[in-house]
Scaffold this motif. Structure first.
Motif, PDB file in Angstrom:
ATOM      1  N   TRP A   1      55.580  47.173  -0.222  1.00  0.00           N
ATOM      2  CA  TRP A   1      55.839  48.307  -1.105  1.00  0.00           C
ATOM      3  C   TRP A   1      54.526  49.035  -1.378  1.00  0.00           C
ATOM      4  CZ3 TRP A   1      54.213  49.716  -6.050  1.00  0.00           C
ATOM      5  CH2 TRP A   1      53.487  48.762  -6.761  1.00  0.00           C
ATOM      6  N   GLY A   2      54.649  50.280  -1.783  1.00  0.00           N
ATOM      7  CA  GLY A   2      53.473  51.080  -2.090  1.00  0.00           C
ATOM      8  C   GLY A   2      53.858  52.337  -2.829  1.00  0.00           C
ATOM      9  N   PHE A   3      52.882  53.183  -3.063  1.00  0.00           N
ATOM     10  CA  PHE A   3      53.096  54.414  -3.820  1.00  0.00           C
ATOM     11  C   PHE A   3      52.310  55.540  -3.174  1.00  0.00           C
ATOM     12  CE2 PHE A   3      52.434  57.487  -7.155  1.00  0.00           C
ATOM     13  CZ  PHE A   3      53.648  57.507  -7.799  1.00  0.00           C
ATOM     14  N   ASP A   4      52.976  56.668  -2.959  1.00  0.00           N
ATOM     15  CA  ASP A   4      52.285  57.879  -2.520  1.00  0.00           C
ATOM     16  C   ASP A   4      53.138  59.106  -2.848  1.00  0.00           C
ATOM     17  OD1 ASP A   4      54.264  57.782  -0.567  1.00  0.00           O
ATOM     18  OD2 ASP A   4      52.909  57.562   1.101  1.00  0.00           O
ATOM     19  N   ARG A   5      52.476  60.188  -3.114  1.00  0.00           N
ATOM     20  CA  ARG A   5      53.124  61.484  -3.393  1.00  0.00           C
ATOM     21  C   ARG A   5      54.325  61.371  -4.339  1.00  0.00           C
ATOM     22  NH1 ARG A   5      51.716  61.687   1.864  1.00  0.00           N
ATOM     23  NH2 ARG A   5      53.757  61.277   2.678  1.00  0.00           N
ATOM     24  N   ASN A   6      54.109  60.786  -5.504  1.00  0.00           N
ATOM     25  CA  ASN A   6      55.139  60.632  -6.541  1.00  0.00           C
ATOM     26  C   ASN A   6      56.391  59.909  -6.048  1.00  0.00           C
ATOM     27  OD1 ASN A   6      53.273  62.139  -7.942  1.00  0.00           O
ATOM     28  ND2 ASN A   6      54.816  63.239  -9.081  1.00  0.00           N
ATOM     29  N   SER A   7      56.195  58.947  -5.172  1.00  0.00           N
ATOM     30  CA  SER A   7      57.334  58.139  -4.760  1.00  0.00           C
ATOM     31  C   SER A   7      56.887  56.712  -4.450  1.00  0.00           C
ATOM     32  CB  SER A   7      58.032  58.743  -3.540  1.00  0.00           C
ATOM     33  OG  SER A   7      57.210  58.696  -2.410  1.00  0.00           O
TER      34      SER A   7
ATOM     35  N   ASP B   1      43.465  45.775 -11.016  1.00  0.00           N
ATOM     36  CA  ASP B   1      42.913  47.095 -10.733  1.00  0.00           C
ATOM     37  C   ASP B   1      43.982  47.979 -10.107  1.00  0.00           C
ATOM     38  OD1 ASP B   1      40.461  46.194 -11.635  1.00  0.00           O
ATOM     39  OD2 ASP B   1      39.683  45.788  -9.634  1.00  0.00           O
ATOM     40  N   SER B   2      43.753  49.265 -10.202  1.00  0.00           N
ATOM     41  CA  SER B   2      44.639  50.249  -9.590  1.00  0.00           C
ATOM     42  C   SER B   2      43.792  51.133  -8.691  1.00  0.00           C
ATOM     43  CB  SER B   2      45.314  51.084 -10.681  1.00  0.00           C
ATOM     44  OG  SER B   2      46.035  52.144 -10.117  1.00  0.00           O
ATOM     45  N   VAL B   3      44.246  51.362  -7.461  1.00  0.00           N
ATOM     46  CA  VAL B   3      43.514  52.191  -6.506  1.00  0.00           C
ATOM     47  C   VAL B   3      44.426  53.330  -6.080  1.00  0.00           C
ATOM     48  CG1 VAL B   3      42.367  52.249  -4.257  1.00  0.00           C
ATOM     49  CG2 VAL B   3      42.206  50.195  -5.675  1.00  0.00           C
ATOM     50  N   ARG B   4      43.873  54.545  -6.063  1.00  0.00           N
ATOM     51  CA  ARG B   4      44.652  55.700  -5.612  1.00  0.00           C
ATOM     52  C   ARG B   4      43.738  56.721  -4.955  1.00  0.00           C
ATOM     53  NH1 ARG B   4      44.140  59.787  -9.617  1.00  0.00           N
ATOM     54  NH2 ARG B   4      43.348  58.918 -11.553  1.00  0.00           N
TER      55      ARG B   4
ATOM     56  N   CYS C   1      47.220  59.859   5.275  1.00  0.00           N
ATOM     57  CA  CYS C   1      46.731  58.683   4.551  1.00  0.00           C
ATOM     58  C   CYS C   1      47.907  58.137   3.755  1.00  0.00           C
ATOM     59  CB  CYS C   1      45.576  59.051   3.620  1.00  0.00           C
ATOM     60  SG  CYS C   1      44.070  59.507   4.493  1.00  0.00           S
ATOM     61  N   ARG C   2      48.559  57.122   4.292  1.00  0.00           N
ATOM     62  CA  ARG C   2      49.739  56.541   3.651  1.00  0.00           C
ATOM     63  C   ARG C   2      49.442  55.095   3.300  1.00  0.00           C
ATOM     64  NH1 ARG C   2      55.588  57.132   6.152  1.00  0.00           N
ATOM     65  NH2 ARG C   2      55.187  59.227   5.394  1.00  0.00           N
ATOM     66  N   GLU C   3      49.591  54.782   2.010  1.00  0.00           N
ATOM     67  CA  GLU C   3      49.290  53.428   1.553  1.00  0.00           C
ATOM     68  C   GLU C   3      50.166  52.418   2.282  1.00  0.00           C
ATOM     69  OE1 GLU C   3      48.760  50.801  -2.534  1.00  0.00           O
ATOM     70  OE2 GLU C   3      49.690  52.777  -2.660  1.00  0.00           O
ATOM     71  N   GLY C   4      49.528  51.362   2.745  1.00  0.00           N
ATOM     72  CA  GLY C   4      50.230  50.315   3.473  1.00  0.00           C
ATOM     73  C   GLY C   4      50.323  50.573   4.964  1.00  0.00           C
ATOM     74  N   ARG C   5      50.069  51.788   5.378  1.00  0.00           N
ATOM     75  CA  ARG C   5      50.123  52.139   6.790  1.00  0.00           C
ATOM     76  C   ARG C   5      48.717  52.489   7.304  1.00  0.00           C
ATOM     77  NH1 ARG C   5      54.980  50.919   6.895  1.00  0.00           N
ATOM     78  NH2 ARG C   5      56.790  52.217   6.568  1.00  0.00           N
TER      79      ARG C   5
ATOM     80  N   GLY D   1      38.051  44.865  -0.846  1.00  0.00           N
ATOM     81  CA  GLY D   1      37.740  46.290  -0.826  1.00  0.00           C
ATOM     82  C   GLY D   1      38.923  47.145  -0.405  1.00  0.00           C
ATOM     83  N   ILE D   2      38.608  48.383  -0.058  1.00  0.00           N
ATOM     84  CA  ILE D   2      39.613  49.358   0.391  1.00  0.00           C
ATOM     85  C   ILE D   2      39.471  49.481   1.900  1.00  0.00           C
ATOM     86  CG2 ILE D   2      40.319  51.779   0.280  1.00  0.00           C
ATOM     87  CD1 ILE D   2      39.058  51.831  -2.566  1.00  0.00           C
ATOM     88  N   TRP D   3      40.598  49.453   2.621  1.00  0.00           N
ATOM     89  CA  TRP D   3      40.553  49.624   4.056  1.00  0.00           C
ATOM     90  C   TRP D   3      41.258  50.929   4.440  1.00  0.00           C
ATOM     91  CZ3 TRP D   3      45.259  50.090   6.404  1.00  0.00           C
ATOM     92  CH2 TRP D   3      46.355  49.499   5.778  1.00  0.00           C
ATOM     93  N   VAL D   4      40.756  51.549   5.492  1.00  0.00           N
ATOM     94  CA  VAL D   4      41.370  52.760   6.041  1.00  0.00           C
ATOM     95  C   VAL D   4      41.514  52.564   7.545  1.00  0.00           C
ATOM     96  CG1 VAL D   4      40.617  54.371   4.247  1.00  0.00           C
ATOM     97  CG2 VAL D   4      39.101  53.873   6.156  1.00  0.00           C
ATOM     98  N   ASP D   5      42.460  53.281   8.144  1.00  0.00           N
ATOM     99  CA  ASP D   5      42.744  53.145   9.570  1.00  0.00           C
ATOM    100  C   ASP D   5      43.373  54.444  10.057  1.00  0.00           C
ATOM    101  OD1 ASP D   5      42.897  51.927  12.055  1.00  0.00           O
ATOM    102  OD2 ASP D   5      44.330  50.379  11.453  1.00  0.00           O
ATOM    103  N   GLN D   6      43.499  54.604  11.360  1.00  0.00           N
ATOM    104  CA  GLN D   6      44.217  55.707  11.995  1.00  0.00           C
ATOM    105  C   GLN D   6      43.674  57.075  11.586  1.00  0.00           C
ATOM    106  OE1 GLN D   6      48.351  55.014  11.079  1.00  0.00           O
ATOM    107  NE2 GLN D   6      48.220  52.887  11.737  1.00  0.00           N
ATOM    108  N   GLY D   7      42.354  57.156  11.353  1.00  0.00           N
ATOM    109  CA  GLY D   7      41.733  58.442  11.041  1.00  0.00           C
ATOM    110  C   GLY D   7      41.798  58.855   9.580  1.00  0.00           C
ATOM    111  N   CYS D   8      42.334  58.025   8.710  1.00  0.00           N
ATOM    112  CA  CYS D   8      42.396  58.354   7.281  1.00  0.00           C
ATOM    113  C   CYS D   8      40.981  58.358   6.701  1.00  0.00           C
ATOM    114  CB  CYS D   8      43.267  57.341   6.540  1.00  0.00           C
ATOM    115  SG  CYS D   8      43.264  57.559   4.745  1.00  0.00           S
TER     116      CYS D   8
END
Length: 177
Positions: free
Chosen positions: A72-78, A135-138, A148-152, A160-167
């Protein structure tokens, strides 16, 4: 005065007395934050719209573990759920989407920290910062054309915070102390 007029006058007087009595004697109770049920039925991806800036899992309703950033995750008010996660979700820290750091934040609400994390060449990158489960990260500013989609294409864990796929984005970490 007509019968309707007498009835309305009587009702208004009764309501006024009732309101006066309530304000003088009724105990004050904390307002419970609204909750939304969101479910990944048949292990399918689902999205539930909410008016919050961030969400928290209030109660897991499935046998499948609901893990933020994975099922589960949260992005763009959903809220999004996947792989069988079902649960009751509420606003993170009780705050509505329009709320700032004022009412609705629990005692001990702590500091914020901003961090830029970038996936270069589409590769996964871990930006090291110590994070706690409270903690909360956004994302506050997406820098890339890539989604940039959380969990994807981004997420976080205690390392820490991880990023992938050009995010590439600026993140805010809100901490409870």
């Amino acid at each position: 005065m007509s019968a309707i007029g007498k009835f309305l006058a009587s009702t208004a007087a009764t309501l006024a007395m009732g309101v006066a009595g309530l304000t003088a004697t009724a105990p004050v109770h904390a307002q419970q934050a609204p909750q939304v049920y969101c479910a990944s039925n048949d292990n399918r991806f689902a999205r539930c719209q909410v008016p919050w800036r961030d969400a928290a899992l209030m109660q897991q309703m499935s046998k499948t573990r609901c893990i933020r950033g994975q099922t589960w995750g949260f992005d763009r008010n959903s809220i999004w759920v996947d792989k069988g996660c079902r649960g009751q979700f509420g606003p993170a820290f009780g705050g509505p989407s329009y709320g700032g750091p004022g009412p609705g934040r629990p005692p001990g609400w702590g500091a914020t920290q901003q961090l830029r994390c970038e996936s270069r060449g589409g590769n996964r990158q871990l930006c090291r910062v110590n994070l706690d489960r409270n903690d909360s990260v956004r994302i506050v500013n997406r820098l890339s054309g890539a989604d940039c989609r959380e969990g994807r294409s981004w997420g976080w864990n205690r390392d820490g915070i991880w990023v992938d796929q050009g995010c590439r984005a600026d993140f805010v970490i809100e901490r409870l102390r």
